[in-house]
Design a protein around this motif. Structure first.
Motif, PDB file in Angstrom:
ATOM      1  N   LEU A  86      18.668 -18.780   5.937  1.00 47.11           N
ATOM      2  CA  LEU A  86      18.824 -17.336   5.690  1.00 47.11           C
ATOM      3  C   LEU A  86      17.766 -16.892   4.684  1.00 47.11           C
ATOM      4  CD1 LEU A  86      22.714 -17.158   5.458  1.00 47.11           C
ATOM      5  CD2 LEU A  86      21.281 -16.214   7.286  1.00 47.11           C
TER       6      LEU A  86
ATOM      7  N   SER B 136      20.866 -11.454  12.884  1.00 47.62           N
ATOM      8  CA  SER B 136      22.085 -12.000  12.279  1.00 47.62           C
ATOM      9  C   SER B 136      23.299 -11.548  13.079  1.00 47.62           C
ATOM     10  CB  SER B 136      22.206 -11.529  10.830  1.00 47.62           C
ATOM     11  OG  SER B 136      23.381 -12.035  10.241  1.00 47.62           O
ATOM     12  N   PRO B 137      24.174 -12.491  13.465  1.00 53.42           N
ATOM     13  CA  PRO B 137      24.007 -13.925  13.435  1.00 53.42           C
ATOM     14  C   PRO B 137      22.745 -14.335  14.198  1.00 53.42           C
ATOM     15  CG  PRO B 137      26.298 -13.373  13.925  1.00 53.42           C
ATOM     16  CD  PRO B 137      25.520 -12.098  13.972  1.00 53.42           C
ATOM     17  N   GLY B 138      22.138 -15.405  13.722  1.00 50.82           N
ATOM     18  CA  GLY B 138      20.786 -15.705  14.177  1.00 50.82           C
ATOM     19  C   GLY B 138      20.690 -16.715  15.301  1.00 50.82           C
TER      20      GLY B 138
ATOM     21  N   ALA C  58      24.220 -16.590   9.455  1.00 52.23           N
ATOM     22  CA  ALA C  58      24.549 -15.158   9.444  1.00 52.23           C
ATOM     23  C   ALA C  58      24.547 -14.625   8.021  1.00 52.23           C
ATOM     24  CB  ALA C  58      25.917 -14.942  10.086  1.00 52.23           C
ATOM     25  N   TYR C  59      23.917 -13.473   7.841  1.00 52.36           N
ATOM     26  CA  TYR C  59      23.823 -12.859   6.513  1.00 52.36           C
ATOM     27  C   TYR C  59      25.137 -12.191   6.111  1.00 52.36           C
ATOM     28  CZ  TYR C  59      18.681 -13.229   6.496  1.00 52.36           C
ATOM     29  OH  TYR C  59      17.390 -13.685   6.489  1.00 52.36           O
TER      30      TYR C  59
ATOM     31  N   SER D  86      28.339 -18.074  15.863  1.00 56.27           N
ATOM     32  CA  SER D  86      27.319 -18.129  16.905  1.00 56.27           C
ATOM     33  C   SER D  86      27.689 -19.113  18.015  1.00 56.27           C
ATOM     34  CB  SER D  86      25.995 -18.518  16.240  1.00 56.27           C
ATOM     35  OG  SER D  86      25.447 -19.666  16.790  1.00 56.27           O
TER      36      SER D  86
END
Ligand code: PLP
Length: 411
Positions: free
Chosen positions: A173, A192-194, A200-201, A347
């Motif tokens: 992140l 995000s989610p990445g 995820a931020y 995710s």
């Protein structure tokens, strides 16, 4: 030209034109990762794999669409066959019924987004490439590893790129300090989610990016393709953060949660407040759309509207739960063997540190040839993914269980 782009054809087949082709393509480092993997997997299958290959590489939905969605799709297609309800070219920004529904999606998340600021498209991948049309000579900052289309399209569009390193030491992140203090007026991709790491931020972390963008006159390009996978407490939209409407464009896709990978529908939000150099970004985007697009088909937009109904959102939540459970099942096998793995919580992806000093490709090869499991080498998402491999929860439950058994035996 890069080797993978050189056409393989005999002298008789080759017709030499006298036009100048874009030189930007020669700056692409390799072929599109998923296409490359599919080629290797296909060759392996044809060469006589000892058992069926389980594909846990590409991020494609496997669960069918909600029946309410297919019903709306079919009804809209039927409307096209009657003179009274036939429709021709759709509005280029999308029908108001869908833009209203998309605005309602944000309202349910506690964010305020006007339907006027929403632009319907056939997918976030298209939008991610198209956005470069309205950007001039600015640096495009791209998470590394990250979704390959951000970089590939930037390079094809002749943009200058800068990596935002996402590594284990920042929990994948990266924060604004990764960019250095001299960055101003940049376009900054955040996801995000990445994808591929699943990181995820939090709202606070996104807040720091928004503050940075506001201070540096930069534009955030926020990819919310996996919003539906966010664990409780993780923001599903950048507009949950104060000030984002003054510095951020959001891309939302129905692909992964509503199984629209084949139907194709997404949108981007370009707040009308976004201005630079005396021009509104929305004006440029509308101008671009009017020159380049005739919109998204009516039945698809009716299907998308239905996908935003309560019943379809509940259905999508179940699909997301299923994919995340699959991902968790895979992650547990690696963790049980003492191999670092993250993702799954917010995710459909599991991001695995290749064990025993394997390279991404070496580990991809080992899983393919020894366990007949196809993943995606981490370096296909950027050099920051070197030494990692991505597996996904998009397989069927039965395939995922079988893959977990094969991994348990192999590792
Ligand atoms: N954004 C991210 C981060 C993705 O991983 C993907 C697909 O894998 C997309 C966008 C593509 O979205 P769409 O199907 O709407 O083009």
């Amino acid at each position: 030209m890069t080797e993978f782009l050189i056409l393989r054809m005999s002298a008789e087949e080759a017709i030499t034109l006298d036009i100048d082709l874009s030189g930007n393509f020669s700056r692409l480092e390799r072929g599109y990762v998923f296409a490359e993997c599919e080629r290797v997997i296909g060759e392996y299958e044809r060469s006589g794999a000892p058992r069926r290959v389980i594909r846990l590489g590409i991020g494609d939905a496997t669960l069918p669409v909600c029946p309410a969605v297919s019903a709306a799709f079919a009804a809209a297609a039927e409307e096209m066959s009657h003179a009274e309800t036939f429709r021709g070219y759709p509005p280029v920004s999308g029908y108001s019924f869908l833009r209203d529904a998309a605005s309602g999606y944000y309202r349910a998340l506690g964010a305020s987004v006007s339907p006027e600021d929403i632009y319907i498209s056939d997918g976030t991948k298209s939008d991610a490439g198209n956005i470069y049309d309205i950007l001039g000579d600015c640096t495009v900052c791209i998470p590394d590893p990250g979704y390959p289309a951000y970089r590939d399209c930037a390079i094809m569009a002749g943009k200058r790129t800068k990596d935002i390193p996402a590594a284990a030491d920042n929990s994948f992140l990266p924060m604004p300090d990764c960019l250095g203090k001299d960055v101003r007026g940049a376009a900054i991709w955040l996801c995000s989610p990445g994808n591929p790491t699943g990181a995820a931020y939090t709202e606070k972390q996104l807040g720091a990016w928004v503050d940075f963008a506001l201070e540096s006159g930069s534009l955030i390009l926020f990819d919310a393709a996996y919003a539906a996978f966010a664990a409780p407490g993780i923001p599903r939209t950048i507009y949950a953060v104060k000030g984002a409407e003054e510095c951020a464009i959001e891309f939302y896709s129905l692909s992964k949660s509503a199984s629209f990978t084949g139907i194709r529908c997404a949108w981007c939000v370009i707040p009308s407040a976004l201005c630079s150099g005396g021009a509104r970004l929305t004006e440029l985007w509308r101008r671009r759309l009017s020159a380049r697009s005739n919109g998204v088909s009516y039945p698809v937009q009716r299907a998308a509207q239905a996908a935003l109904s309560k019943i379809a959102i509940n259905y999508a939540d179940e699909c997301v739960r299923y994919y995340k459970e699959n991902a968790a099942m895979i992650k547990i096998v690696f963790e049980g063997k003492g191999i670092e793995a993250c993702g799954a919580a917010s995710s459909p992806y599991v991001w695995i540190k290749c064990p025993d000093g394997y390279s991404s490709e070496g580990f991809f090869d080992r899983l393919l040839r020894k366990a007949q499991i196809a993943g995606t080498p981490g370096d296909g998402f950027g050099s920051g993914g070197r030494g990692y491999l991505r597996l996904t929860g998009f397989g069927t439950r039965a395939d995922t269980e079988e893959a977990a058994r094969r991994l348990d035996t192999l590792l």
